[in-house]
Scaffold this active site. Structure first.
Site, PDB file in Angstrom:
ATOM      1  CG  ASP A 297      -6.469   8.458   4.831  1.00 45.61           C
ATOM      2  OD1 ASP A 297      -5.694   8.574   3.649  1.00 45.61           O
ATOM      3  OD2 ASP A 297      -6.627   7.138   5.074  1.00 45.61           O
TER       4      ASP A 297
ATOM      5  CG  ASP B 151       2.485  12.251   2.852  1.00 45.27           C
ATOM      6  OD1 ASP B 151       3.098  11.044   3.153  1.00 45.27           O
ATOM      7  OD2 ASP B 151       2.896  12.734   1.953  1.00 45.27           O
ATOM      8  CB  VAL B 152       2.583   8.321   7.429  1.00 42.75           C
ATOM      9  CG1 VAL B 152       1.085   8.321   8.000  1.00 42.75           C
ATOM     10  CG2 VAL B 152       2.508   7.450   6.275  1.00 42.75           C
TER      11      VAL B 152
ATOM     12  CG  ASN C 292      -4.846   1.415   9.794  1.00 47.78           C
ATOM     13  OD1 ASN C 292      -4.688   0.102   9.865  1.00 47.78           O
ATOM     14  ND2 ASN C 292      -5.297   2.008   8.985  1.00 47.78           N
TER      15      ASN C 292
ATOM     16  CE1 TYR D 211       1.420  -5.040   2.765  1.00 50.68           C
ATOM     17  CE2 TYR D 211       1.173  -7.377   3.514  1.00 50.68           C
ATOM     18  CZ  TYR D 211       0.880  -5.766   3.560  1.00 50.68           C
ATOM     19  OH  TYR D 211      -0.356  -5.687   4.359  1.00 50.68           O
TER      20      TYR D 211
ATOM     21  CE  LYS E  78       2.056  -3.990   6.354  1.00 53.05           C
ATOM     22  NZ  LYS E  78       1.457  -2.922   7.016  1.00 53.05           N
TER      23      LYS E  78
ATOM     24  CB  THR F  69     -10.647  -3.710   2.293  1.00 53.78           C
ATOM     25  OG1 THR F  69     -10.388  -2.287   2.287  1.00 53.78           O
ATOM     26  CG2 THR F  69      -9.166  -4.375   1.794  1.00 53.78           C
TER      27      THR F  69
END
Length: 284
Positions: free
Chosen positions: A39, A58-59, A85, A150, A154, A185
């Site tokens: 993460d 860091d993706v 994820n 978004y 996705k 969440t």
């Protein structure tokens, strides 16, 4: 040996410090898997479950992905499960989203997944086994108004995952895509910026959910056990998808009523002059 369903698997989870990522880390570890949680946030070792380690990743960084591959090769000599994820959530009307907003969410939610798949696919091919799990969203299958950026990214993750299901199957590699609806969440408290008409409705959806991240994670592992190409984690998502496929006029009327509700809120409250997105650092 194919270990993608056996205990003691070697698992890497991105976005593993909170939300669904943290729930997945705990769920894998509870099964006896070795987990590398990654993460952007710092994570204290004592916060991790037994059997889990932590690596900052860091993706959006090619260098960080290279470092993650080196860590996995050195520590484990291979990988059984890659869970892409990490991601951000955003909403906003099309005329309120800037091109920078689109670039931001695409870089994280789509190219973050692409980078993970590209980094580890050569290793999985050499092994002749492995499992790639990409977290998308119910928004990748059904497309509510005021969520264009978004929904688009996705949907792209869903398409990428279906492509890899076929492309990598000859190498013994399985691919699934996870499509949860809203669940409880820290998303609502982290919404920032932007488009008040959208922020209000998004907060209501998130706070009104009875589902927890742990419940979603349990459904993900069940779906993986059954090798489901598309893992629908909750009744709301399954119902909406069935409506879109088999009751299209009803589905369209529902979506248009939602859009009409936003229009009326804007006219009553006058927030249309404001621009921006709402966002958080983990999936919804």
């Amino acid at each position: 040996m194919n270990k993608t369903n056996a205990p003691g698997r070697r698992v890497l989870v991105t976005g593993g410090a909170s939300g669904l990522g943290a729930a997945l880390v705990s769920a894998f570890a509870a099964r006896g898997d070795r987990v590398l949680a990654t993460d952007l946030a710092e994570q204290a070792p004592e916060a991790l479950p037994r059997g889990a380690e932590y690596l900052r990743l860091d993706v959006t960084s090619d260098d960080d992905w290279t470092a993650a591959l080196a860590r996995v090769e050195e520590a484990w000599g291979g990988l059984d499960v890659l869970v892409n994820n990490a991601g951000v959530a955003a909403g906003g009307r099309i005329d309120h989203l800037t091109l920078d907003d689109w670039r931001w969410i695409t870089e994280i939610n789509l190219f973050g997944v692409v980078r993970g798949c590209r980094t580890f696919t050569p290793m999985l091919k050499r092994q002749g086994s492995g499992y790639i799990v990409n977290t998308a969203s119910a928004a990748g299958l059904i497309h509510p108004p005021t969520m264009s950026s978004y929904n688009a990214v996705k949907a792209a993750v869903v398409a990428l995952s279906e492509t890899l299901q076929h492309e990598l199957a000859p190498y013994g590699v399985t691919t699934s895509v996870v499509c949860p609806s809203f669940f409880r969440t820290n998303l609502a408290s982290s919404l920032r910026g932007g488009d008040p008409a959208v922020e209000a409705s998004a907060g209501k959806l998130i706070n009104g959910s009875k589902l927890t991240a742990d419940e979603i994670a349990a459904e993900v592992l069940k779906g993986m056990d059954r090798r489901r190409p598309v893992i629908l984690t909750d009744r709301a998502g399954r119902t909406a998808l069935r409506a879109k496929r088999w009751l299209r006029p009803l589905y369209d009327r529902t979506m248009r009523r939602t859009a009409e509700g936003v229009r009326r809120r804007v006219e009553r409250g006058g927030p249309a002059a404001k621009t921006g997105t709402t966002s958080t650092e983990k999936h919804a």
